[in-house]
Design an enzyme around this catalytic site. Structure first.
Site, PDB file in Angstrom:
ATOM      1  N   TYR A   7     -35.720  79.134  96.097  1.00 46.14           N
ATOM      2  CA  TYR A   7     -36.080  80.168  95.116  1.00 46.14           C
ATOM      3  C   TYR A   7     -36.526  81.453  95.813  1.00 46.14           C
ATOM      4  O   TYR A   7     -36.107  82.559  95.436  1.00 46.14           O
ATOM      5  CB  TYR A   7     -37.187  79.611  94.223  1.00 46.14           C
ATOM      6  CG  TYR A   7     -37.711  80.542  93.171  1.00 46.14           C
ATOM      7  CD1 TYR A   7     -36.972  80.824  92.029  1.00 46.14           C
ATOM      8  CD2 TYR A   7     -38.983  81.101  93.288  1.00 46.14           C
ATOM      9  CE1 TYR A   7     -37.476  81.658  91.038  1.00 46.14           C
ATOM     10  CE2 TYR A   7     -39.492  81.935  92.314  1.00 46.14           C
ATOM     11  CZ  TYR A   7     -38.736  82.209  91.186  1.00 46.14           C
ATOM     12  OH  TYR A   7     -39.242  83.032  90.211  1.00 46.14           O
ATOM     13  N   LEU A  13     -39.701  84.758  79.504  1.00 49.16           N
ATOM     14  CA  LEU A  13     -39.635  86.192  79.741  1.00 49.16           C
ATOM     15  C   LEU A  13     -38.428  86.829  79.060  1.00 49.16           C
ATOM     16  O   LEU A  13     -38.534  87.907  78.466  1.00 49.16           O
ATOM     17  CB  LEU A  13     -39.576  86.471  81.246  1.00 49.16           C
ATOM     18  CG  LEU A  13     -40.884  86.320  82.013  1.00 49.16           C
ATOM     19  CD1 LEU A  13     -40.613  86.279  83.510  1.00 49.16           C
ATOM     20  CD2 LEU A  13     -41.840  87.467  81.687  1.00 49.16           C
ATOM     21  N   LYS A  58     -34.682  85.057  95.481  1.00 48.67           N
ATOM     22  CA  LYS A  58     -35.400  86.204  94.919  1.00 48.67           C
ATOM     23  C   LYS A  58     -35.527  87.342  95.933  1.00 48.67           C
ATOM     24  O   LYS A  58     -35.538  88.517  95.555  1.00 48.67           O
ATOM     25  CB  LYS A  58     -36.771  85.762  94.422  1.00 48.67           C
ATOM     26  CG  LYS A  58     -36.731  84.882  93.176  1.00 48.67           C
ATOM     27  CD  LYS A  58     -36.030  85.582  92.029  1.00 48.67           C
ATOM     28  CE  LYS A  58     -36.228  84.864  90.700  1.00 48.67           C
ATOM     29  NZ  LYS A  58     -35.484  85.529  89.598  1.00 48.67           N
TER      30      LYS A  58
END
Length: 301
Positions: free
Chosen positions: A170, A17, A174
């Site tokens: 994670y 990305l 996030k």
């Protein structure tokens, strides 16, 4: 060329990305600082300057301007030096895209403390520190009477918004990025800075195994809904002057779909006007839940 002349930092820009974002910013006229440590998918390995320099070469081949940066954004010194790379090389800074990260997936009962710390460090601390130093730079410019039209785009995840089985570290990091985005939008708006987050779905090193198991490869010539390049147009638009009135928002991006996420909101409530007895609350909570929307399922549940 909606970002012509703007100076942009993209962290974790050597692959996936981040690389797609850096290239699209360059195509839209921006000068790009390509930050990447070149470590493995799990954050391990000695690091490799090659990926960042390769993206710089690609940008220059397009006729754009770019510089590679290998600082660790999860340290105060590295984040400060990253901002200095932009200001010293290109004379300023207009956009920060926080994207760096890696995975160390485990079920919670198997998740090691070091695996928790490493993932929270790179994702959450690795967002906070560049944001802090870029924000301080823009605050100083604003207080000096200079016009500021700056942007921060953070990278959350569906795992942070809804949870994901096997990704407790994670998901927590996030989710923290969403909270950080909301606070930064509220605090930095007075200095001419807007702050938003994306929750992208794309095929990268971090997700390629999942997509290989669950999705067939697209037919030749067909639209590849999982290509990371699908996410970058929104990121670039959020980095442009056109987005100055959009702040404190989270956008889910997948293929050709853009969705404004609606997070925690005040829902049904009951106010007794006095302290509750514990035994009273069973039917109260049952009644509130009957009026509330059902939560969306956790990924993998």
């Amino acid at each position: 060329m909606i970002c012509a002349g703007r100076v942009v930092i993209v962290t974790g820009a050597g692959r996936g990305l981040g690389r797609a974002h850096a290239l699209e910013f360059a195509r839209q006229g921006a000068k790009v600082v390509v930050n990447d440590l070149g470590v493995g998918r799990d954050g391990g390995g000695p690091g490799d300057e090659g990926p960042a320099h390769e993206v710089v070469r690609e940008i220059r081949a397009l006729g754009g301007e770019a510089v590679a940066d290998g600082h660790d954004v999860a340290t105060g010194e590295g984040a400060a030096a990253l901002v200095a790379t932009a200001t010293e090389t290109f004379g300023g800074l207009d956009v920060l895209v926080n994207n760096a990260g890696f995975l160390r997936d485990r079920m919670l009962v198997n998740l090691g403390e070091d695996e928790w710390d490493a993932v929270v460090r790179v994702h959450l601390k690795g967002h906070f520190l560049p944001l802090k130093h870029a924000g301080a730079y823009w605050r100083a410019r604003a207080k000096a009477g200079e016009p500021v039209d700056a942007r921060i785009i953070n990278t959350s995840s569906g795992a942070g918004l809804l949870g994901s089985v096997g990704q407790g570290n994670y998901s927590a990091a996030k989710a923290g990025i969403v909270g950080l985005t909301l606070v930064a939008a509220a605090e930095l708006g007075r200095y001419g800075v807007s702050v938003n987050a994306i929750a992208p779905a794309a095929r990268t090193r971090m997700t390629e195994e999942v997509f290989a198991e669950t999705m067939a490869a697209p037919e030749p010539g067909a639209f590849d809904a999982m290509a990371p390049e699908n996410v970058s147009p929104l990121v670039v638009w959020l980095g442009s002057s056109q987005s100055r009135d959009v702040t404190g928002r989270v956008f889910e991006v997948e293929g050709g779909k853009v969705c404004v996420m609606e997070g925690f909101r005040h829902g049904p409530a009951v106010d007794k006007g006095a302290r509750w007895e514990p035994a009273e609350l069973g039917p109260v909570v049952t009644g509130l839940l009957a009026k509330a929307q059902d939560p969306e399922p956790v990924y993998g549940a």
